[in-house]
Design a protein around this motif. Structure first.
Motif, PDB file in Angstrom:
ATOM      1  N   MET A  93       0.831  -1.197   0.000  1.00  0.00           N
ATOM      2  CA  MET A  93       0.000   0.000   0.000  1.00  0.00           C
ATOM      3  C   MET A  93       0.867   1.248   0.000  1.00  0.00           C
ATOM      4  N   THR A  94       0.390   2.288  -0.654  1.00  0.00           N
ATOM      5  CA  THR A  94       1.092   3.572  -0.626  1.00  0.00           C
ATOM      6  C   THR A  94       0.964   4.190   0.768  1.00  0.00           C
ATOM      7  N   ALA A  95       1.696   5.274   0.975  1.00  0.00           N
ATOM      8  CA  ALA A  95       1.592   5.978   2.257  1.00  0.00           C
ATOM      9  C   ALA A  95       0.153   6.385   2.534  1.00  0.00           C
ATOM     10  N   LEU A  96      -0.513   6.926   1.535  1.00  0.00           N
ATOM     11  CA  LEU A  96      -1.910   7.338   1.691  1.00  0.00           C
ATOM     12  C   LEU A  96      -2.808   6.148   2.023  1.00  0.00           C
ATOM     13  N   GLU A  97      -2.641   5.060   1.318  1.00  0.00           N
ATOM     14  CA  GLU A  97      -3.470   3.878   1.560  1.00  0.00           C
ATOM     15  C   GLU A  97      -3.229   3.287   2.942  1.00  0.00           C
ATOM     16  N   ASN A  98      -1.976   3.331   3.401  1.00  0.00           N
ATOM     17  CA  ASN A  98      -1.671   2.854   4.755  1.00  0.00           C
ATOM     18  C   ASN A  98      -2.435   3.651   5.805  1.00  0.00           C
TER      19      ASN A  98
END
Length: 254
Positions: A105-110
């Motif tokens: 996951m990307t930082a945003l998704e995390n």
């Protein structure tokens, strides 16, 4: 007699720990722990490795179950059998020594993951909150970057944003800078200092004595699974009452 910081006067307890005991087999890790952390207070726990500091945080978060004793969140018992257990758990955020980010996951998704999966928040609303939090920790421009492309300090700041996304009332930090290169420690401590200034209730296990001096309302010294001393930072660092506290600080403060 334990000292309570002046900044806590008149405030309600956020976390209360009563007569807590925890063992791993025959090894006693926590013995008769009693500690109250007030709303808006920053309590820093120091002590040698193996003194029970991290286990205490894990008990507060209910990642470990104590044999005896009780933990209260704003006066409500943290018991797995109670109807309010899940809601109380969500009021406690925790940041670990190792970042534990989802690598796919990307930082945003995390940061979005908790609100979406646990709180059942709409993705658009969760994305807005996540972006605000990434901006707050100085990482808005890294929103689409995967953990493998982030530095250790950046990963830890994402982990802090992820914990904050659940809108906790209390934040636990378990040696959040100990696995970082020295030049990356400052960026994480800066985020934590800002949280403290904003009034977040925080319990921090750390070896960063400068942070304890500057930010803590109260410092707790643990050794051998017990709290040996707690006081305001000025007293702990200038004139510790317990001989074990004194010997520990003499070894780590040059």
């Amino acid at each position: 007699m334990n000292e309570v910081s002046a900044s806590s006067a008149g405030k309600a307890p956020a976390i209360s720990i009563k007569n807590l005991h925890k063992s791993f087999g025959s090894l006693k890790v926590l013995e008769d722990i009693n500690l109250t952390v007030f709303s808006g207070e920053v309590v820093v726990i120091i002590g040698p490795s193996g003194s029970g500091k991290s286990t205490l945080l894990r008990c507060i978060k209910n990642l470990e179950r104590p044999e005896r004793g009780a933990i209260f969140v704003e006066g409500r018992p943290l018991e797995a059998r109670s109807k309010s257990f899940k809601a109380l758990q969500q009021e406690i955020g925790m940041v670990f020594q190792h970042f534990n980010l989802f690598p796919h996951m990307t930082a945003l998704e995390n940061v979005m993951e908790g609100p979406v999966t646990v709180k059942k928040m709409q993705r658009k609303e969760a994305e807005g909150i996540a972006m605000d939090l990434l901006s707050r920790v100085g990482l808005a421009e890294k929103k689409d970057v995967y953990p493998s492309r982030l530095s250790g300090g950046q990963k830890q700041r994402v982990a802090i944003a992820r914990a904050l996304a659940m809108q906790p009332k209390v934040m636990l930090f378990d040696e959040p800078t100990s696995s970082l290169d020295p030049e990356l420690v400052g960026e994480v401590l800066s985020v934590m200092k800002n949280l403290a200034r904003e009034g977040m209730t925080m319990i921090v296990v750390t070896h960063e004595m400068g942070f304890a001096r500057e930010v803590a309302d109260r410092v707790v010294f643990m050794d051998g699974g017990r709290i040996l001393e707690e006081d305001v930072p000025l007293n702990i660092f200038r004139a510790p009452r317990h001989e074990r506290t004194k010997s520990f600080l003499e070894k780590i403060i040059v």
